[in-house]
Design an enzyme around this catalytic site. Sequence first.
Site, PDB file in Angstrom:
ATOM      1  N   ARG A  97      -4.702 -11.350  16.703  1.00  0.00           N
ATOM      2  CA  ARG A  97      -6.147 -11.620  17.216  1.00  0.00           C
ATOM      3  C   ARG A  97      -6.347 -10.472  17.909  1.00  0.00           C
ATOM      4  O   ARG A  97      -5.752 -10.040  19.047  1.00  0.00           O
ATOM      5  CB  ARG A  97      -6.303 -12.779  18.014  1.00  0.00           C
ATOM      6  CG  ARG A  97      -6.003 -14.186  17.169  1.00  0.00           C
ATOM      7  CD  ARG A  97      -6.422 -15.375  17.944  1.00  0.00           C
ATOM      8  NE  ARG A  97      -5.899 -16.572  17.341  1.00  0.00           N
ATOM      9  CZ  ARG A  97      -6.431 -17.299  16.048  1.00  0.00           C
ATOM     10  NH1 ARG A  97      -7.640 -16.670  15.908  1.00  0.00           N
ATOM     11  NH2 ARG A  97      -5.836 -18.405  15.557  1.00  0.00           N
ATOM     12  N   CYS A 144      -8.009 -25.138  20.628  1.00  0.00           N
ATOM     13  CA  CYS A 144      -6.911 -24.521  21.393  1.00  0.00           C
ATOM     14  C   CYS A 144      -7.121 -24.710  22.810  1.00  0.00           C
ATOM     15  O   CYS A 144      -8.238 -24.914  23.227  1.00  0.00           O
ATOM     16  CB  CYS A 144      -7.086 -23.050  20.920  1.00  0.00           C
ATOM     17  SG  CYS A 144      -5.659 -22.225  21.725  1.00  0.00           S
TER      18      CYS A 144
END
Length: 387
Positions: free
Chosen positions: A319, A186
């Site tokens: 998250r 990412c």
Amino acid sequence: MARLKLRVAKGLSTALRTSEITVHTVRPAAVPTTTKAELPALAGDDEYLEAIRKRYPVRLDWTLPEVTQVYHAPLLELVREAGAIHRAYWKDPRHVQRCTLLSIKTGGCTENCKYCSQSSRYATHVTPTKQLSVEDVVEAAKRAKAGGSSRFCMGAAWRELGRKGKAFDDILEMVRRINAEGLEVCATLGMLTADQARRLKDAGLAAYNHNLDTSRDFYPSVVTTRTYDDRLETIANVRKAGISVCSGGILGLGEAHADRAAMLHTFATLPGGHPESLPVNALVAVQGTPLEDSTPVSALDMTRVIATARILLPTTVVRLSAGRLEFDRSDQALMLLAGANSIFNGDKLLTTPNPDLHHDDALFDALGIHGLKPTLRPQTLNATLDA
């Protein structure tokens, strides 16, 4: 074995008749304070799980009044519903992804985000640095994998990638090599053009993070050097390139509850579908920034946002991100129960402190949860986490 005589009432009249019965009691063996034994649960009942999915389908047509109603539900009811949805849409809710975020280029950003220690406009503890070398970043990714992370995210303190030719070429090489290590890769590099997003996809980038931070209405109170639509445009470019969208917000910026609900409504109605993952951050107030004296967000407010996100975005990875040091084990357990299924590993998130690896190992062990191996999760109705 003990014999115990009880007198049992028969009838409800004032002249109650009683009789004696004998009850045999057996003293149980000592039970350990913690156990990893599997328990039968509704989570294994396919009919029950299907009923939950029918009651809470993946939707892109949420209205703001509907989202507001969900957000303001009694907290324990909200957590109960969110927990049921988590179990209905994910193969095993005990699987929690561990991610690592590394600052590959720190400080010197020209943006004026009031919360950010890396802005060149504020006098903070951060000293600007050059971009790390490819080798340094790849070695950091290997250490992250060894520590249990299955996703590695690279952050650079820029307004936009722009015409950073050599720096971008190095980042593309980082992506290729970290991808080869078997990690989800990412990046968060500021605003992207469609062509830059395509090149990152070709290099093997799995996800791109670009947070909305807060609601559209409150946003100008936090940032004025980049518009809300600028952020949405980058998200659109990322999605068009076939890269998973990671986008979330920050709590504790001075926003109202209505702003939190409005931000979640934006994610729930995002063109092209829900984000693959949504980081929920608690502001870490940094001395020298305009928000240095902000009131810390409460664990219950964090839980409310996480639970609402889980209900609105059943297949999205929620998250638990920055600010975890402010919350004890019990706080974090409640947030995980409310539907969070990812945390960030490592003692630092970009420039802010974070629980260290051993602390998280102990947390996982105490709660009976497990790390997740790297896997790209298709955004489908029956999204699963593969062990």
